[in-house]
Design a protein around this motif. Structure first.
Motif, PDB file in Angstrom:
ATOM      1  N   CYS A   1     -27.564 -24.705  49.872  1.00 55.13           N
ATOM      2  CA  CYS A   1     -27.984 -24.663  48.479  1.00 55.13           C
ATOM      3  C   CYS A   1     -29.401 -24.142  48.350  1.00 55.13           C
ATOM      4  CB  CYS A   1     -27.865 -26.039  47.822  1.00 55.13           C
ATOM      5  SG  CYS A   1     -28.754 -27.349  48.666  1.00 55.13           S
TER       6      CYS A   1
ATOM      7  N   ALA B   1     -25.195 -23.878  44.908  1.00 57.32           N
ATOM      8  CA  ALA B   1     -24.717 -24.344  46.218  1.00 57.32           C
ATOM      9  C   ALA B   1     -23.403 -23.664  46.566  1.00 57.32           C
ATOM     10  CB  ALA B   1     -24.554 -25.860  46.204  1.00 57.32           C
TER      11      ALA B   1
ATOM     12  N   PHE C   1     -22.269 -18.492  45.694  1.00 57.22           N
ATOM     13  CA  PHE C   1     -22.855 -19.727  45.201  1.00 57.22           C
ATOM     14  C   PHE C   1     -22.322 -20.029  43.796  1.00 57.22           C
ATOM     15  CE2 PHE C   1     -25.834 -18.550  48.478  1.00 57.22           C
ATOM     16  CZ  PHE C   1     -26.324 -19.756  48.964  1.00 57.22           C
TER      17      PHE C   1
ATOM     18  N   CYS D   1     -26.864 -31.040  49.332  1.00 61.75           N
ATOM     19  CA  CYS D   1     -26.903 -30.336  48.050  1.00 61.75           C
ATOM     20  C   CYS D   1     -26.440 -31.222  46.900  1.00 61.75           C
ATOM     21  CB  CYS D   1     -26.052 -29.080  48.127  1.00 61.75           C
ATOM     22  SG  CYS D   1     -26.596 -27.927  49.417  1.00 61.75           S
TER      23      CYS D   1
ATOM     24  N   SER E   1     -22.861 -27.744  53.623  1.00 70.43           N
ATOM     25  CA  SER E   1     -23.119 -27.003  52.395  1.00 70.43           C
ATOM     26  C   SER E   1     -24.507 -26.373  52.444  1.00 70.43           C
ATOM     27  CB  SER E   1     -23.002 -27.931  51.182  1.00 70.43           C
ATOM     28  OG  SER E   1     -23.850 -29.051  51.342  1.00 70.43           O
TER      29      SER E   1
END
Length: 387
Positions: free
Chosen positions: A307, A364, A372, A335, A305
């Motif tokens: 972020c 994220a 996001f 994240c 992930s």
């Protein structure tokens, strides 16, 4: 009341002592603590206990730093003492099988207490044996429930993989075998099929089918070693030992029927787990990035992930921006908003103002996402931590 409790514990101990399979399985669950200690040594357990300024408390135990400060003088001896006790009780369980219930109880109590000290001690590799051990210690029909939980956990884990993040291989992309990324989707889909089929084969009456299901799941965890390291496969080997002991003991009944007696409480716990799984499945994208949403469900989202997190400390005539520090966090927690909120809590606590105002923003995305999403967006995060 005390006599009722004593009689209940005695009945739980007797059920284990009267079943050779349960004795061996309980010993395997004691072995879980041996592997846990090795893992915690590798995880730098002592520094996590000593570093009070960087505590990451569980949402249900926000004063973990107080408990850690009390234990910090003993930080260097906690794991050696835990290790010595584990070896002692594991050996004792072979010489005196009647001690296995108390041995497993005290080791589980110690592990739960230590795990509560910091959120960094989270993970499926702890959650799964905790659940199984709970049922072995405190509920009747231990073999039936344990086997049913093994089936549930594999099916639950597989259900959380029914999304593009897993099926595309993106969840595995942070480590590519043989430098061939085209293998990742095939490995991901194969893993999903093995979990579903292996768990179902464990309930076949034919012993060859159950052996095949058992070895399928062993192979799954052997392959997973490449991504997750030694600890998770070793833990699941201990959990799956129930299947091994049950099939090997040809005189044992096949534990696949749950009777109605004493079904309500363990059944409610199982149902609650399933509800949390459904919630995580129905909101897979945010649940995979939001630690709060997966506290009571399996954590099957180890994708890389990405972020962006920011804290803005508002002062009278200016502001200070502090980025989210997540460089050293493991893949699953890069994240995680629980880590983000722990940093927010520290910023608020360290502020010289009696009434600090700090804005906090965390967005994220998973590897397969195109945009996001907001995980945290609060203009006054410090108000969240006021008593």
């Amino acid at each position: 009341m005390i006599s009722i409790l004593k009689n209940y514990i005695r009945s739980q101990k007797n059920e284990i002592q009267q079943d050779p399979v349960l004795i061996r399985f309980s010993q395997a669950l004691i072995l879980v603590h041996f592997f846990t200690i090795l893992f915690w040594f590798n995880q730098d357990f002592q520094n996590i206990i000593l570093d009070l300024n960087q505590s990451v408390c569980w949402p249900f135990f926000t004063s973990c730093d107080v408990a850690k400060s009390f234990l910090s003088p003993l930080a260097g001896v906690i794991l050696p003492a835990y290790f010595s006790l584990t070896i002692l009780l594991f050996g004792l369980s072979f010489r005196k099988p009647q001690t296995v219930w108390w041995s497993l109880f005290w080791l589980e109590f110690i592990k739960l207490a230590l795990s509560a000290l910091d959120y960094r001690f989270m993970g499926n590799y702890h959650f799964i044996p905790h659940v199984i051990t709970l049922y072995v210690l405190f509920f009747p029909q231990k073999r039936s429930w344990s086997k049913f939980w093994i089936f549930t956990l594999y099916i639950g884990a597989a259900s959380l993989k029914l999304n593009w993040e897993w099926l595309s291989g993106a969840s595995l992309s942070w480590k590519t075998p043989l430098d061939r990324p085209e293998l990742l989707p095939w490995l991901a889909i194969s893993g999903l099929i093995v979990e579903i089929s292996g768990a179902q084969l464990l309930y076949f009456k034919n012993s060859m089918a159950r052996w095949f299901g058992f070895f399928l799941l062993l192979a799954f965890h052997a392959v997973s070693f490449y991504w997750v390291g030694f600890f998770y496969p070793c833990i699941m080997l201990c959990v799956l030992s129930l299947i091994y002991f049950e099939i090997k003991d040809s005189k044992s009944p096949i534990a696949f029927k749950l009777h109605e007696k004493n079904l309500i409480l363990p059944g409610c716990i199982w149902a609650a787990f399933c509800i949390f799984q459904v919630i995580a499945f129905s909101d897979a994208r945010t649940a995979s990035l939001d630690g709060m949403k997966r506290l009571a469900s399996l954590n099957m989202f180890d994708a890389r992930s990405t972020c962006k997190g920011l804290f803005i400390i508002h002062q009278d005539s200016s502001s200070i921006e502090i980025p989210f520090q997540n460089r050293d966090l493991p893949v699953r927690n890069k994240c995680d908003n629980i880590f983000f909120l722990a940093q927010a809590r520290k910023i608020c606590a360290d502020s010289e103002s009696h009434n600090p105002k700090v804005s906090a923003f965390l967005v994220a995305q998973r590897t397969s996402d195109s945009d996001f999403i907001d995980i945290v967006r609060e203009e006054d995060i410090c108000s969240r931590f006021k008593n």
